[in-house]
Structures are given as structure tokens and as C-alpha cells.
Scaffold this motif. Structure first.
Motif, PDB file in Angstrom:
ATOM      1  N   PRO A  37       0.752  -1.253   0.155  1.00 56.01           N
ATOM      2  CA  PRO A  37       0.069   0.094  -0.196  1.00 56.01           C
ATOM      3  C   PRO A  37       0.852   1.367  -0.095  1.00 56.01           C
ATOM      4  CG  PRO A  37       0.078  -1.033   2.129  1.00 56.01           C
ATOM      5  CD  PRO A  37       0.664  -1.999   1.291  1.00 56.01           C
ATOM      6  N   ALA A  38       0.370   2.563  -0.281  1.00 58.98           N
ATOM      7  CA  ALA A  38       0.921   3.815  -0.470  1.00 58.98           C
ATOM      8  C   ALA A  38       1.893   3.941   0.871  1.00 58.98           C
ATOM      9  CB  ALA A  38       0.252   4.848  -0.715  1.00 58.98           C
ATOM     10  N   GLU A  39       1.401   3.947   1.881  1.00 62.84           N
ATOM     11  CA  GLU A  39       2.051   4.107   3.170  1.00 62.84           C
ATOM     12  C   GLU A  39       3.480   3.456   3.542  1.00 62.84           C
ATOM     13  OE1 GLU A  39       1.314   4.345   8.046  1.00 62.84           O
ATOM     14  OE2 GLU A  39      -0.254   3.767   6.646  1.00 62.84           O
ATOM     15  N   SER A  40       3.203   2.093   3.034  1.00 62.89           N
ATOM     16  CA  SER A  40       4.341   1.223   3.115  1.00 62.89           C
ATOM     17  C   SER A  40       5.370   1.541   2.066  1.00 62.89           C
ATOM     18  CB  SER A  40       3.793  -0.342   3.080  1.00 62.89           C
ATOM     19  OG  SER A  40       3.071  -0.597   4.191  1.00 62.89           O
ATOM     20  N   ALA A  63      13.711   4.533   3.092  1.00 64.96           N
ATOM     21  CA  ALA A  63      14.924   3.624   3.185  1.00 64.96           C
ATOM     22  C   ALA A  63      15.885   3.695   2.205  1.00 64.96           C
ATOM     23  CB  ALA A  63      14.344   2.304   3.220  1.00 64.96           C
ATOM     24  N   LEU A  64      15.731   4.303   1.100  1.00 66.89           N
ATOM     25  CA  LEU A  64      16.119   4.454  -0.316  1.00 66.89           C
ATOM     26  C   LEU A  64      16.677   5.994  -0.282  1.00 66.89           C
ATOM     27  CD1 LEU A  64      14.294   2.095  -2.768  1.00 66.89           C
ATOM     28  CD2 LEU A  64      16.702   1.615  -1.679  1.00 66.89           C
ATOM     29  N   GLY A  65      16.329   6.592   0.640  1.00 66.82           N
ATOM     30  CA  GLY A  65      16.606   8.104   0.544  1.00 66.82           C
ATOM     31  C   GLY A  65      16.010   9.024  -0.411  1.00 66.82           C
ATOM     32  N   LEU A  66      14.690   8.396  -0.820  1.00 70.91           N
ATOM     33  CA  LEU A  66      13.949   9.104  -1.759  1.00 70.91           C
ATOM     34  C   LEU A  66      12.719   9.832  -0.897  1.00 70.91           C
ATOM     35  CD1 LEU A  66      13.594   6.486  -4.341  1.00 70.91           C
ATOM     36  CD2 LEU A  66      14.890   8.434  -4.589  1.00 70.91           C
ATOM     37  N   PRO A  67      12.112  10.954  -1.305  1.00 71.06           N
ATOM     38  CA  PRO A  67      11.216  11.665  -0.781  1.00 71.06           C
ATOM     39  C   PRO A  67       9.705  11.049  -0.815  1.00 71.06           C
ATOM     40  CG  PRO A  67      11.678  12.751  -3.168  1.00 71.06           C
ATOM     41  CD  PRO A  67      12.685  11.525  -2.540  1.00 71.06           C
ATOM     42  N   PRO A  68       8.599  11.261  -0.118  1.00 74.19           N
ATOM     43  CA  PRO A  68       7.540  10.341  -0.322  1.00 74.19           C
ATOM     44  C   PRO A  68       7.035  10.753  -1.739  1.00 74.19           C
ATOM     45  CG  PRO A  68       7.733  11.508   1.699  1.00 74.19           C
ATOM     46  CD  PRO A  68       8.821  12.121   0.906  1.00 74.19           C
ATOM     47  N   ALA A  69       6.211   9.770  -2.373  1.00 71.28           N
ATOM     48  CA  ALA A  69       5.445   9.788  -3.365  1.00 71.28           C
ATOM     49  C   ALA A  69       4.315  11.031  -3.395  1.00 71.28           C
ATOM     50  CB  ALA A  69       5.022   8.627  -3.895  1.00 71.28           C
ATOM     51  N   ASN A 110       5.915   4.209   0.865  1.00 68.70           N
ATOM     52  CA  ASN A 110       6.857   5.761   1.182  1.00 68.70           C
ATOM     53  C   ASN A 110       7.962   5.201   2.299  1.00 68.70           C
ATOM     54  OD1 ASN A 110       5.591   7.459  -0.300  1.00 68.70           O
ATOM     55  ND2 ASN A 110       4.009   8.062   1.008  1.00 68.70           N
ATOM     56  N   LYS A 111       7.667   4.397   2.991  1.00 64.47           N
ATOM     57  CA  LYS A 111       8.745   3.574   3.919  1.00 64.47           C
ATOM     58  C   LYS A 111       9.939   3.194   3.246  1.00 64.47           C
ATOM     59  CE  LYS A 111       5.625   3.017   7.960  1.00 64.47           C
ATOM     60  NZ  LYS A 111       5.169   2.004   9.267  1.00 64.47           N
ATOM     61  N   VAL A 112       9.469   2.501   2.178  1.00 63.12           N
ATOM     62  CA  VAL A 112      10.659   1.929   1.460  1.00 63.12           C
ATOM     63  C   VAL A 112      11.572   2.970   0.691  1.00 63.12           C
ATOM     64  CG1 VAL A 112      11.214   0.521  -0.692  1.00 63.12           C
ATOM     65  CG2 VAL A 112       9.422  -0.191   1.061  1.00 63.12           C
TER      66      VAL A 112
END
Length: 224
Positions: free
Chosen positions: A208-211, A218-224, A213-215
């Protein structure tokens, strides 16, 4: 020219089914097994007679060819020979013997992606179904059609594509060392193996979208 009535019992079930598709369903529209059952009550093989029309050039897609269809749905794509006039089998149809031979020669796996029947696609709960597809290929400047074993995803996604030997060889010549070795390994094994990154990508897409964003965090990317 006026068509015979699809309700005429003297025509036989397959001819009536063909006329029903043309007169009631219409090209491009969807029907179900229940629709066939209701149209031909008391005829146990009516659905099979609909499938038999493919031997006469009729195109009737299922969820294997059209990903938008449910498992009980079929789409009447195009009319073939008018079987109510003269039923002459299409010589291009694939016999069961040919089908078994092609599946055996391709190792009973998809020629395009290497997946086997019943195997789940990476990152999903969908399992593969293997059938025969017609693929256009270009070799030494001339085009021809090859019969290959392909899964439902590759068969639908690759419809209308043409494989060109010269294009493949040109692509191979442009590969870097690591990519070239990866392709060589797949070719040697005659099977593509999904790496850890590809499997993680498939799993990531199912979250899901919330999960997701956690990934991304962890990869150093901003939330979608």
C-alpha cells in the motif's frame, strides 16, 4: 443479405451459435458462459460449439488473450467464415497434436519470459497459463509467423510485435560486460531467472502507499 435465424434448430448448434454472436452479441462485445447457456437451454455442448468457431477463423478472446476480461467472460472480436453457408475448416488452425509438439519443444514454459504453468508472477498472486501464440519474426530480411508457447501475460502484451534478428544482434553488440554476461547466462540456461532486485520491485509494487513511502525513505527518496 438476410441472415438465417439463430433460433432455427435445424441449423445445428455451432451454426446457431455463430448467428447468435453476430445477431445478438455483436463484434467487440463481451458475453459469458451463462449468456450462452441461457441462449441455448438444454444444449450441454453449446459453449464448446462456440469455441469450435475458432477453427473457422472466428476470433473469440478469453481472459488469456484480453487482460480486461474476467475468467467467465469472452469477447467476440471478429467474425470468421460464415459457417451457416459453408463450413470449411481454416487450414491455419492449430491441432492438438501440433499444440503438444510446440509445448514440448519449448520445454512447457513461456518462450518469452520462461515462466512455467501454474508458477506465480513475481510480486503477484497471479499464476501463469501457457498456450500457443503466433509470433511474427523477421529473419534475413523476410518475415514469417512462428508458433511458440507463451504465457497469458506475454501473449497479450506482445500482440502485434515482430521480433527481428538484426535488431537483436545489434542490441547484443551494444551491451556492456555485465549485461552481456547476464544475457549469456539466460541464453545458456534457456531460462530467465529473476534477480533479488527484480523480486523486491515486484513486492514493492504490491505494498500500500504508506508502506511504499517507508521503502522510499529507506532508499533516501522523498514520499510519493
Amino acid at each position: 443479405m438476410t441472415l438465417p435465424s439463430w433460433r432455427d434448430n435445424q441449423l445445428g448448434t455451432m451454426k446457431r451459435a455463430a448467428l447468435w454472436l453476430v445477431s445478438v452479441v455483436g463484434e467487440g462485445n463481451v458475453f459469458t458462459k451463462e449468456d450462452v447457456k441461457n441462449a441455448f437451454p438444454g444444449i450441454s455442448q453449446a459453449d464448446r460449439r462456440v469455441r469450435d468457431l475458432r477453427d473457422y477463423g472466428w476470433r473469440i478472446d478469453t481472459h488469456r488473450e484480453d487482460g480486461q476480461l474476467g475468467q467467465s467472460e469472452q469477447r467476440f472480436v471478429a467474425q470468421g467464415q460464415p459457417v451457416w453457408v459453408k463450413a470449411t475448416k481454416d487450414s491455419s488452425s492449430i491441432t492438438e497434436t501440433q499444440r503438444r509438439k510446440i509445448l514440448t519443444s519449448d520445454g512447457n514454459r513461456c518462450r518469452s519470459c520462461g515462466i512455467t504453468p501454474g508458477q506465480a508472477y513475481a510480486g503477484s498472486f497471479e499464476t501463469a497459463q501457457i498456450d500457443i501464440a503466433r509470433r511474427k519474426v523477421k529473419h534475413n530480411g523476410s518475415s514469417r509467423v512462428e508458433l511458440v508457447a507463451e504465457c497469458n501475460r506475454c501473449r497479450v502484451g506482445g500482440r502485434g510485435l515482430e521480433a527481428d534478428l538484426d535488431t537483436v544482434l545489434d542490441g547484443v553488440s551494444k551491451l556492456g560486460g555485465l549485461q552481456r554476461q547476464m544475457l549469456a547466462d539466460w541464453v545458456a540456461a534457456d531460462e530467465r531467472e529473476f534477480g533479488a532486485v527484480e523480486l523486491l520491485w515486484g513486492d514493492f509494487r504490491t505494498l500500500p502507499a504508506e508502506s511504499r513511502n517507508k521503502v522510499r525513505a529507506a532508499l533516501g527518496l522523498p514520499p510519493a
